[in-house]
Design an enzyme around this catalytic site. Structure first.
Site, PDB file in Angstrom:
ATOM      1  CD  GLU A 275      -3.765 -78.225 -57.111  1.00 48.42           C
ATOM      2  OE1 GLU A 275      -3.549 -78.592 -55.942  1.00 48.42           O
ATOM      3  OE2 GLU A 275      -3.310 -78.819 -58.099  1.00 48.42           O
ATOM      4  CD  GLU A 278      -2.832 -72.095 -57.100  1.00 46.52           C
ATOM      5  OE1 GLU A 278      -3.171 -73.130 -56.485  1.00 46.52           O
ATOM      6  OE2 GLU A 278      -1.651 -71.720 -57.193  1.00 46.52           O
ATOM      7  CB  CYS A 295      -1.066 -82.814 -53.556  1.00 46.92           C
ATOM      8  SG  CYS A 295      -1.367 -83.804 -55.000  1.00 46.92           S
ATOM      9  CB  SER A 315      -0.821 -75.627 -57.284  1.00 45.50           C
ATOM     10  OG  SER A 315      -1.706 -75.332 -56.231  1.00 45.50           O
ATOM     11  CE  LYS A 354       1.643 -86.615 -48.925  1.00 47.01           C
ATOM     12  NZ  LYS A 354       1.146 -85.346 -49.420  1.00 47.01           N
ATOM     13  CD  GLU A 357       3.638 -82.382 -47.960  1.00 46.00           C
ATOM     14  OE1 GLU A 357       3.056 -83.404 -47.529  1.00 46.00           O
ATOM     15  OE2 GLU A 357       3.247 -81.767 -48.960  1.00 46.00           O
ATOM     16  CD  GLU A 389      -2.642 -67.730 -22.988  1.00 46.52           C
ATOM     17  OE1 GLU A 389      -3.798 -68.043 -23.348  1.00 46.52           O
ATOM     18  OE2 GLU A 389      -2.124 -68.139 -21.938  1.00 46.52           O
ATOM     19  CB  CYS A 528      -0.580 -92.135 -53.225  1.00 48.50           C
ATOM     20  SG  CYS A 528      -0.092 -90.418 -53.227  1.00 48.50           S
TER      21      CYS A 528
HETATM   22 FE1  HC1 Z   1      -1.369 -89.045 -51.566  1.00 49.43          FE
HETATM   23 FE2  HC1 Z   1      -2.496 -86.765 -51.241  1.00 49.43          FE
HETATM   24  S1  HC1 Z   1      -3.168 -88.353 -52.756  1.00 49.43           S
HETATM   25  S2  HC1 Z   1      -0.348 -87.024 -51.926  1.00 49.43           S
HETATM   26  O1  HC1 Z   1      -0.739 -89.350 -53.200  1.00 49.43           O
HETATM   27  O2  HC1 Z   1      -2.748 -85.293 -52.438  1.00 49.43           O
HETATM   28  O3  HC1 Z   1       0.670 -89.731 -49.538  1.00 49.43           O
HETATM   29  O4  HC1 Z   1      -3.065 -91.320 -50.861  1.00 49.43           O
HETATM   30  O5  HC1 Z   1      -2.509 -88.345 -48.877  1.00 49.43           O
HETATM   31  O6  HC1 Z   1      -1.747 -85.005 -48.830  1.00 49.43           O
HETATM   32  O7  HC1 Z   1      -5.348 -86.563 -50.285  1.00 49.43           O
HETATM   33  C1  HC1 Z   1      -0.049 -89.596 -50.378  1.00 49.43           C
HETATM   34  C2  HC1 Z   1      -2.326 -90.584 -51.125  1.00 49.43           C
HETATM   35  C3  HC1 Z   1      -2.250 -88.199 -50.006  1.00 49.43           C
HETATM   36  C4  HC1 Z   1      -2.035 -85.609 -49.770  1.00 49.43           C
HETATM   37  C5  HC1 Z   1      -4.290 -86.620 -50.619  1.00 49.43           C
HETATM   38 FE1  SF4 Z   2       4.273 -88.650 -54.141  1.00 47.37          FE
HETATM   39 FE2  SF4 Z   2       4.818 -91.221 -53.923  1.00 47.37          FE
HETATM   40 FE3  SF4 Z   2       4.416 -89.778 -51.755  1.00 47.37          FE
HETATM   41 FE4  SF4 Z   2       2.357 -90.296 -53.357  1.00 47.37          FE
HETATM   42  S1  SF4 Z   2       3.528 -91.802 -52.185  1.00 47.37           S
HETATM   43  S2  SF4 Z   2       2.854 -88.329 -52.438  1.00 47.37           S
HETATM   44  S3  SF4 Z   2       3.341 -90.293 -55.377  1.00 47.37           S
HETATM   45  S4  SF4 Z   2       6.122 -89.525 -53.202  1.00 47.37           S
END
Ligand code: HC1
Ligand code: SF4
Length: 594
Positions: A275, A278, A295, A315, A354, A357, A389, A528
Site C-alpha cells: 500500500e 501504491e 483493510c 487502495s 472479517k 470479507e 496440479e 480494531c
Molecule cells: Fe484489524 Fe487489520 S488492523 S483490519 O483493524 O488491517 O480485524 O487488529 O487484523 O486484516 O493487520 C481487524 C485488527 C486486522 C487486517 C491487520
Molecule cells: Fe473495521 Fe471494526 Fe473490523 Fe476493525 S474490527 S476491521 S475497525 S469493522
C-alpha cells in the site's frame, strides 16, 4: 455547577447533568440496562429508578440535576420498583442462559440474580426467522427493547439498520423497513453486538467448523491473529493485561491444536510494503484524491453501500489477514499436499466483518484449497485433497474467521488453562513483525505505519517517528488531519474512525470543504481495538486502554519500520519479487470495485 444530595451526601454536578451521571461520578452505582451515555438516555427499561424528594420515583438517566435536589437510590421502595420493572422485562425474555453465548456478560442475567427475579412463566415465543449465514445473528426472543442497537447504529455508525414499531409493551425492534438483513445497509461493524445487554445480537458462531478442521488428520490448520487481539484476548479469560502477552497468546493457539501459528502483524508489514508503494505511485499521478485505506471490511462495506462514488479510490491492497492467507496458500500448499494434507487458514479477529470479507469471491488465491463457513454439524470442511496440479483453481485466502469471543469459547471448550501457559514464539517465517504492524490495531495506526515506510520509499531515509505520529495530529472532530513534508512533496492526511465520523468526512470531501491525499478509515470507534468481535465488558469503552497496550508494544519493539522486517525482505526475494510486481498483484491486490 449545582449541588444535590444523594443518599445524604452532598454532590456537585454541572448543570444539565443527569442524576445517573452525577451519581456515577460520585461513586454511587445505579443499575441500568438501556442507558448509553450521550446516546440512549430514554428511561425505557426503568431499572435506574431513584426517589426524588417531593416528586417520587424517576428514571435517573433522563432526569436532570437541579439545585437543592434530594435523591435516594438505596431505599427498599426504590429496590422494589426496580425489581418489578426487571421482572416485567424478564417475563418477556426467553432466558436460555445455560447455552447463551452471553451467559457471562449478560447485564439482564447479572441483575436477575442481584434482584432475586423469578423465571418467566410459561413458554415464550420462538425467535423470528433470521438468515443463519449472515455474520450478524439476531434472536428476537432475547431482545429486551432497550434501543441500544438503534442508537449506536444510527448515531455512531450512520447505518440506521435497526428501527422499532409499536409503543409500550407492543414495541418491537425490527430491521429498517423490514428488509432482509443482508439488504439493510449493514456494515457488519458489530457495534450493535458489543452494546447489546443480552444475547439478542451475536456474531455467527463458527467454533464447530474450526473444531472439525482441527480434528481432521487430513487438514493442516494454520491460524493467524490480528494486531488488536493481543491487547484484548485475556479480558474474558481472567488474565490481566500484563499476563495476556503475545507470547502466551501464541502458546494458547498451539495448545488449542492449530498446526501452525502465524501473526497477522507479519502481513500488516506486507500490506505497508504494497500500500505504501501504491501510495507513492498515486502521489505522482493525477488520480482523484484521496486514496483510502482498504483493510477494514466494515468501512469497505459501508462505502460500497452508502457512498459508492468513492469506491474507485480505495487502495487495491487486500487487508493483511487476506494477504496472509494468500501467502500461506501459495507458499505452503505444496509442502502440505506432499504430507497428504490440505491447508485450512483460520483468522482470529476482533472483527465481525472479517467473517464476510473471507467469503468475498474476489478475495481468493490461485492455489486449490478448501473452504467453508457457518456453524455445522458435519461436512463443512470439504474432503477433496488439494493436489498441486489443481494450482490454477481459485480458492479463498482465508477459510474461516473467529472473533476474539469465539476464540475464548474455543479455549474453554478445549480446556486450555491460559494462566498456566509459558510464553511461546509465533511460527516462522510468517510470524516476525514490527511495531509498525502492531499499531494497525488502533485508529491512525495504518496511516502511521504507512508514512514510516512511504517516507523511506520516497527519500531513502527513515523518518522520525514523531514526523508520522497520527496521535499528535491536530485534533479536529470528527477526523484528525495533518500536512506532512516528505521529500519535495506535501502530503495531506486524515484519519477517522466510527462511521458517523466517516460520513462527515466523506461529505466534506464531496463538497470540497476538505481535501486530502491519503485517508485512513476504520469502521469501529477507536479502530480494531474497539472492534465488534472483541470481548464484551458491559458499560465499558475499552478502546483507549487497549490502544495503549499496542503503543507500548510498538515502542518496545526493536523493529519499528515495516520495510526493515527481514522476513518480509525474504518473502519478496524468494517469492514475490518486489512490491506491486505481477505476483504481488496476483496474490495481494484486488479490484475493490467488484
Ligand atoms: Fe484489524 Fe487489520 S488492523 S483490519 O483493524 O488491517 O480485524 O487488529 O487484523 O486484516 O493487520 C481487524 C485488527 C486486522 C487486517 C491487520
Ligand atoms: Fe473495521 Fe471494526 Fe473490523 Fe476493525 S474490527 S476491521 S475497525 S469493522
Amino acid at each position: 455547577m449545582v449541588t444535590i444530595t444523594i443518599n445524604g451526601q452532598a454532590v456537585e454536578a454541572p448543570e444539565g447533568t443527569s442524576v445517573l451521571d452525577a451519581a456515577t461520578a460520585a461513586g454511587v452505582t445505579i443499575p441500568t440496562l438501556c442507558y448509553l451515555k450521550d446516546l440512549n438516555c430514554i428511561g425505557s427499561c426503568r431499572v435506574c429508578l431513584v426517589d426524588v424528594e417531593g416528586e417520587g420515583l424517576a428514571a435517573s438517566c433522563n432526569t436532570a440535576v437541579r439545585e437543592g435536589m434530594v435523591v435516594r437510590t438505596d431505599t427498599p421502595q426504590v429496590a422494589a420498583a426496580r425489581r418489578a420493572n426487571l421482572q416485567a422485562i424478564m417475563d418477556d425474555h426467553r432466558a436460555l442462559c445455560a447455552t447463551c453465548v452471553r451467559q457471562d456478560t449478560c447485564a439482564l442475567r447479572d441483575l436477575a440474580s442481584t434482584f432475586n427475579l423469578a423465571d418467566a412463566p410459561g413458554l415464550l415465543p420462538e425467535p423470528a426467522p433470521w438468515d443463519a449465514d449472515f455474520p450478524l445473528q439476531r434472536d428476537s426472543s432475547k431482545c429486551i427493547k432497550c434501543m441500544r442497537c438503534v442508537a449506536i447504529c444510527e448515531k455512531v455508525q450512520h447505518c440506521a439498520v435497526w428501527d422499532f414499531t409499536g409503543v409500550g409493551p407492543s414495541t418491537k425492534i425490527i430491521v429498517r423497513d423490514s428488509l432482509p438483513i443482508a439488504e439493510a445497509g449493514c456494515a457488519l461493524c458489530g457495534q450493535c453486538i458489543t452494546h447489546c445487554p443480552t444475547g439478542a445480537l451475536t456474531a455467527r458462531d463458527d467454533v464447530s467448523l474450526i473444531m472439525e478442521a482441527i480434528l481432521d488428520p487430513a487438514v493442516e490448520t494454520v491460524v493467524q491473529v490480528a494486531p488488536a487481539v493481543r491487547t484484548a484476548w485475556g479480558e474474558g479469560l481472567g488474565l490481566s493485561r500484563e499476563e495476556a502477552t503475545p507470547g502466551r497468546l501464541a502458546a494458547a493457539l498451539h495448545a488449542v491444536g492449530f498446526d501452525k501459528v502465524f501473526d497477522t502483524d507479519f502481513a500488516a508489514d506486507l500490506t505497508i510494503m504494497e500500500e505504501g508503494s501504491e501510495f507513492v505511485e498515486f502521489l505522482g499521478s493525477d488520480a482523484p484524491r484521496p486514496m483510502f485505506t482498504s483493510c477494514c471490511p466494515g468501512w469497505v462495506r459501508f462505502v460500497k453501500q452508502h457512498y459508492p462514488q468513492f469506491t474507485a479510490q480505495l487502495s487495491s491492497a487486500k487487508s493483511p489477514h487476506q494477504m496472509m492467507g494468500a501467502v500461506v496458500k501459495n507458499t505452503l500448499a505444496a509442502e502440505a499436499a506432499e504430507a497428504g494434507r490440505r491447508l485450512f487458514v483460520v483468522s482470529i479477529m476482533p472483527c465481525v466483518a472479517k467473517k464476510y470479507e473471507c467469503d468475498v469471491p474476489e478475495l481468493s488465491t490461485v492455489v486449490g484449497a478448501t473452504h467453508g463457513a457457518g456453524t455445522s454439524d458435519a461436512g463443512l470442511v470439504p474432503d477433496a485433497p488439494v493436489a498441486p496440479e489443481l494450482a490454477a483453481e481459485a480458492a479463498p485466502d482465508v477459510d474461516a474467521v473467529l472473533t476474539v469471543r469465539e476464540f475464548g469459547r474455543l479455549l474453554r471448550l478445549v480446556g486450555v488453562d491460559c494462566t498456566a501457559l509459558s510464553e511461546a514464539p509465533f511460527d516462522n517465517p510468517l510470524g516476525l513483525s514490527t511495531g509498525a504492524a502492531t499499531i494497525f490495531g488502533r485508529t491512525g495506526g495504518v496511516m502511521e505505519a504507512a508514512l514510516r515506510s512511504a517516507a523511506y520509499l520516497i527519500t531513502g531515509e527513515n523518518p522520525d517517528f514523531s514526523a508520522c505520529d497520527t496521535t499528535a495530529a491536530t485534533s479536529e472532530t470528527p477526523w484528525m488531519s495533518r500536512e506532512l513534508s516528505i521529500g519535495d512533496a506535501t502530503v495531506r492526511i486524515a484519519v477517522a474512525s466510527g462511521l458517523e465520523n466517516t460520513s462527515k468526512l466523506l461529505d466534506a470531501l464531496e463538497s470540497g470543504e476538505a481535501a486530502f491525499d491519503f485517508v485512513e478509515i476504520m469502521a469501529c470507534p477507536g479502530g480494531c481495538v474497539g472492534g465488534g468481535g472483541q470481548p464484551i465488558q458491559f458499560n465499558s469503552e475499552l478502546a483507549q486502554a487497549r490502544a495503549g497496550v499496542l503503543n507500548r508494544l510498538d515502542a518496545a519493539d526493536k523493529l519499528r519500520y515495516s520495510h526493515e522486517n527481514p522476513d518480509i525482505a525474504k518473502l519478496y526475494a524468494d517469492w514475490i519479487g518486489e512490491p506491486l510486481s505481477h505476483t504481488a498483484h496476483e496474490w495481494l491486490h484486488t479490484d475493490q470495485e467488484s
